[in-house]
Design a protein around this motif. Sequence first.
Motif, PDB file in Angstrom:
ATOM      1  N   TRP A  31      39.475  53.753  51.038  1.00 57.05           N
ATOM      2  CA  TRP A  31      39.498  52.419  50.448  1.00 57.05           C
ATOM      3  C   TRP A  31      40.843  52.068  49.811  1.00 57.05           C
ATOM      4  CZ3 TRP A  31      35.797  48.646  50.683  1.00 57.05           C
ATOM      5  CH2 TRP A  31      34.575  49.010  51.235  1.00 57.05           C
ATOM      6  N   THR A  32      41.871  52.905  49.981  1.00 55.26           N
ATOM      7  CA  THR A  32      43.161  52.604  49.350  1.00 55.26           C
ATOM      8  C   THR A  32      43.806  51.340  49.908  1.00 55.26           C
ATOM      9  OG1 THR A  32      44.294  54.160  50.830  1.00 55.26           O
ATOM     10  CG2 THR A  32      43.648  54.983  48.639  1.00 55.26           C
ATOM     11  N   TRP A  33      43.340  50.845  51.037  1.00 61.96           N
ATOM     12  CA  TRP A  33      43.877  49.600  51.590  1.00 61.96           C
ATOM     13  C   TRP A  33      43.701  48.428  50.624  1.00 61.96           C
ATOM     14  CZ3 TRP A  33      40.473  45.672  51.945  1.00 61.96           C
ATOM     15  CH2 TRP A  33      39.109  45.997  52.017  1.00 61.96           C
ATOM     16  N   VAL A  34      42.734  48.528  49.689  1.00 60.09           N
ATOM     17  CA  VAL A  34      42.522  47.422  48.740  1.00 60.09           C
ATOM     18  C   VAL A  34      43.720  47.230  47.818  1.00 60.09           C
ATOM     19  CG1 VAL A  34      40.013  47.650  48.803  1.00 60.09           C
ATOM     20  CG2 VAL A  34      41.311  48.750  46.963  1.00 60.09           C
ATOM     21  N   LEU A  35      44.626  48.180  47.811  1.00 59.02           N
ATOM     22  CA  LEU A  35      45.833  48.045  46.990  1.00 59.02           C
ATOM     23  C   LEU A  35      46.836  47.079  47.605  1.00 59.02           C
ATOM     24  CD1 LEU A  35      46.289  51.794  46.022  1.00 59.02           C
ATOM     25  CD2 LEU A  35      45.305  49.957  44.623  1.00 59.02           C
ATOM     26  N   THR A  36      46.682  46.790  48.899  1.00 63.30           N
ATOM     27  CA  THR A  36      47.664  45.950  49.586  1.00 63.30           C
ATOM     28  C   THR A  36      47.141  44.601  50.061  1.00 63.30           C
ATOM     29  OG1 THR A  36      47.170  47.035  51.704  1.00 63.30           O
ATOM     30  CG2 THR A  36      48.990  47.949  50.377  1.00 63.30           C
ATOM     31  N   ARG A  37      45.815  44.423  50.020  1.00 61.34           N
ATOM     32  CA  ARG A  37      45.258  43.128  50.437  1.00 61.34           C
ATOM     33  C   ARG A  37      43.902  42.923  49.775  1.00 61.34           C
ATOM     34  NH1 ARG A  37      44.679  46.598  54.831  1.00 61.34           N
ATOM     35  NH2 ARG A  37      42.592  46.699  55.728  1.00 61.34           N
ATOM     36  N   GLY A  63      50.003  60.398  40.084  1.00 56.02           N
ATOM     37  CA  GLY A  63      48.929  61.354  40.278  1.00 56.02           C
ATOM     38  C   GLY A  63      48.628  61.452  41.758  1.00 56.02           C
ATOM     39  N   LEU A  64      48.150  62.602  42.173  1.00 54.45           N
ATOM     40  CA  LEU A  64      47.889  62.850  43.585  1.00 54.45           C
ATOM     41  C   LEU A  64      46.434  63.243  43.774  1.00 54.45           C
ATOM     42  CD1 LEU A  64      49.507  62.972  46.273  1.00 54.45           C
ATOM     43  CD2 LEU A  64      49.730  65.422  45.863  1.00 54.45           C
ATOM     44  N   ARG A  65      45.737  62.494  44.623  1.00 58.88           N
ATOM     45  CA  ARG A  65      44.351  62.807  44.945  1.00 58.88           C
ATOM     46  C   ARG A  65      44.321  63.971  45.926  1.00 58.88           C
ATOM     47  NH1 ARG A  65      40.676  57.822  46.759  1.00 58.88           N
ATOM     48  NH2 ARG A  65      41.601  58.280  48.754  1.00 58.88           N
ATOM     49  N   SER A  66      43.211  64.671  45.978  1.00 58.04           N
ATOM     50  CA  SER A  66      43.108  65.872  46.816  1.00 58.04           C
ATOM     51  C   SER A  66      43.344  65.589  48.301  1.00 58.04           C
ATOM     52  CB  SER A  66      41.748  66.537  46.624  1.00 58.04           C
ATOM     53  OG  SER A  66      40.713  65.650  46.989  1.00 58.04           O
ATOM     54  N   ASN A  67      43.117  64.357  48.753  1.00 61.51           N
ATOM     55  CA  ASN A  67      43.357  64.024  50.157  1.00 61.51           C
ATOM     56  C   ASN A  67      44.798  63.590  50.427  1.00 61.51           C
ATOM     57  OD1 ASN A  67      43.542  61.406  49.194  1.00 61.51           O
ATOM     58  ND2 ASN A  67      41.904  60.590  50.473  1.00 61.51           N
ATOM     59  N   GLY A  68      45.648  63.655  49.399  1.00 65.06           N
ATOM     60  CA  GLY A  68      47.054  63.307  49.560  1.00 65.06           C
ATOM     61  C   GLY A  68      47.419  61.903  49.130  1.00 65.06           C
ATOM     62  N   SER A  69      46.450  61.060  48.822  1.00 60.89           N
ATOM     63  CA  SER A  69      46.746  59.704  48.370  1.00 60.89           C
ATOM     64  C   SER A  69      47.438  59.769  47.013  1.00 60.89           C
ATOM     65  CB  SER A  69      45.472  58.874  48.230  1.00 60.89           C
ATOM     66  OG  SER A  69      44.841  58.704  49.472  1.00 60.89           O
ATOM     67  N   GLU A  70      48.605  59.093  46.927  1.00 59.47           N
ATOM     68  CA  GLU A  70      49.351  59.071  45.670  1.00 59.47           C
ATOM     69  C   GLU A  70      49.057  57.773  44.932  1.00 59.47           C
ATOM     70  OE1 GLU A  70      53.607  60.541  45.068  1.00 59.47           O
ATOM     71  OE2 GLU A  70      53.821  58.351  45.040  1.00 59.47           O
ATOM     72  N   TYR A  90      42.792  50.376  41.904  1.00 59.33           N
ATOM     73  CA  TYR A  90      41.807  51.038  42.748  1.00 59.33           C
ATOM     74  C   TYR A  90      40.488  51.215  41.996  1.00 59.33           C
ATOM     75  CZ  TYR A  90      39.955  54.588  45.952  1.00 59.33           C
ATOM     76  OH  TYR A  90      39.178  55.296  46.840  1.00 59.33           O
ATOM     77  N   PHE A  91      40.576  51.657  40.757  1.00 61.55           N
ATOM     78  CA  PHE A  91      39.422  51.858  39.887  1.00 61.55           C
ATOM     79  C   PHE A  91      38.648  50.557  39.691  1.00 61.55           C
ATOM     80  CE2 PHE A  91      38.675  51.010  35.273  1.00 61.55           C
ATOM     81  CZ  PHE A  91      37.450  51.634  35.146  1.00 61.55           C
ATOM     82  N   LEU A  92      39.342  49.489  39.342  1.00 65.68           N
ATOM     83  CA  LEU A  92      38.637  48.228  39.089  1.00 65.68           C
ATOM     84  C   LEU A  92      37.986  47.675  40.348  1.00 65.68           C
ATOM     85  CD1 LEU A  92      40.630  46.255  36.408  1.00 65.68           C
ATOM     86  CD2 LEU A  92      38.344  47.202  36.260  1.00 65.68           C
ATOM     87  N   HIS A  93      38.630  47.904  41.496  1.00 63.33           N
ATOM     88  CA  HIS A  93      37.985  47.459  42.730  1.00 63.33           C
ATOM     89  C   HIS A  93      36.631  48.142  42.890  1.00 63.33           C
ATOM     90  CE1 HIS A  93      36.846  47.931  47.005  1.00 63.33           C
ATOM     91  NE2 HIS A  93      36.921  46.607  46.917  1.00 63.33           N
ATOM     92  N   ASP A  94      36.570  49.419  42.618  1.00 56.26           N
ATOM     93  CA  ASP A  94      35.315  50.159  42.766  1.00 56.26           C
ATOM     94  C   ASP A  94      34.215  49.525  41.911  1.00 56.26           C
ATOM     95  OD1 ASP A  94      33.386  52.138  43.274  1.00 56.26           O
ATOM     96  OD2 ASP A  94      34.807  53.763  43.055  1.00 56.26           O
ATOM     97  N   VAL A  95      34.524  49.241  40.654  1.00 53.93           N
ATOM     98  CA  VAL A  95      33.530  48.677  39.737  1.00 53.93           C
ATOM     99  C   VAL A  95      33.138  47.259  40.157  1.00 53.93           C
ATOM    100  CG1 VAL A  95      33.030  48.124  37.333  1.00 53.93           C
ATOM    101  CG2 VAL A  95      34.398  50.142  37.875  1.00 53.93           C
TER     102      VAL A  95
END
Length: 172
Positions: free
Chosen positions: A10-16, A142-149, A158-163
């Motif tokens: 879901w990191t794409w939500v950071l760009t659109r 910070g770096l997530r375990s899957n490599g997402s920075e 990203y956090f607020l999108h989830d909520v």
Amino acid sequence: MPIVPDEKDWTWVLTRPCPECSFDAATVTPSTAPGSIDNMLPRWRAVLRRPDVAERPNGHTWSALEYACHVRDVFSLFDQRLNLMLESDEARFENWDQDQTAVDKDYANADPAVVSAELTAEGKQAAESFARVRESEWGRKGLRSNGSEFTVLTLAQYFLHDVVHHLHDVDG
């Protein structure tokens, strides 16, 4: 019945903007996060008062109660991650299996009143942590375990999108 795990990145939500919930990350900063959290808490509490809160709409979708349990845990997890980023250079986040957490914590059978109190407390804690972030700290990484920075800024987004997205999922 177990839910099929969501394995999307879901990191794409950071760009659109998100076409489902209309969240636009470009409008969020760590300094706007506390107000956004505070505005959503009453809506989550209202969701948890619904008589059908524990009913799944279908066999592959969480109930509103399960979504609320997840959001409670998201508040806690992202508060921890934010504080780790502020305290440690190049913070690394352990993997979080949200689907296994739902099973382990028995989200489906939680007490809505207890979840409401916990979600509120965790949300207020996360809001307080974001309120303490100085603009000079927004670039900390910070770096997530899957490599997402993430930076503190993109973590807030990203956090607020989830909520927001899950509030949309439950028509809150």
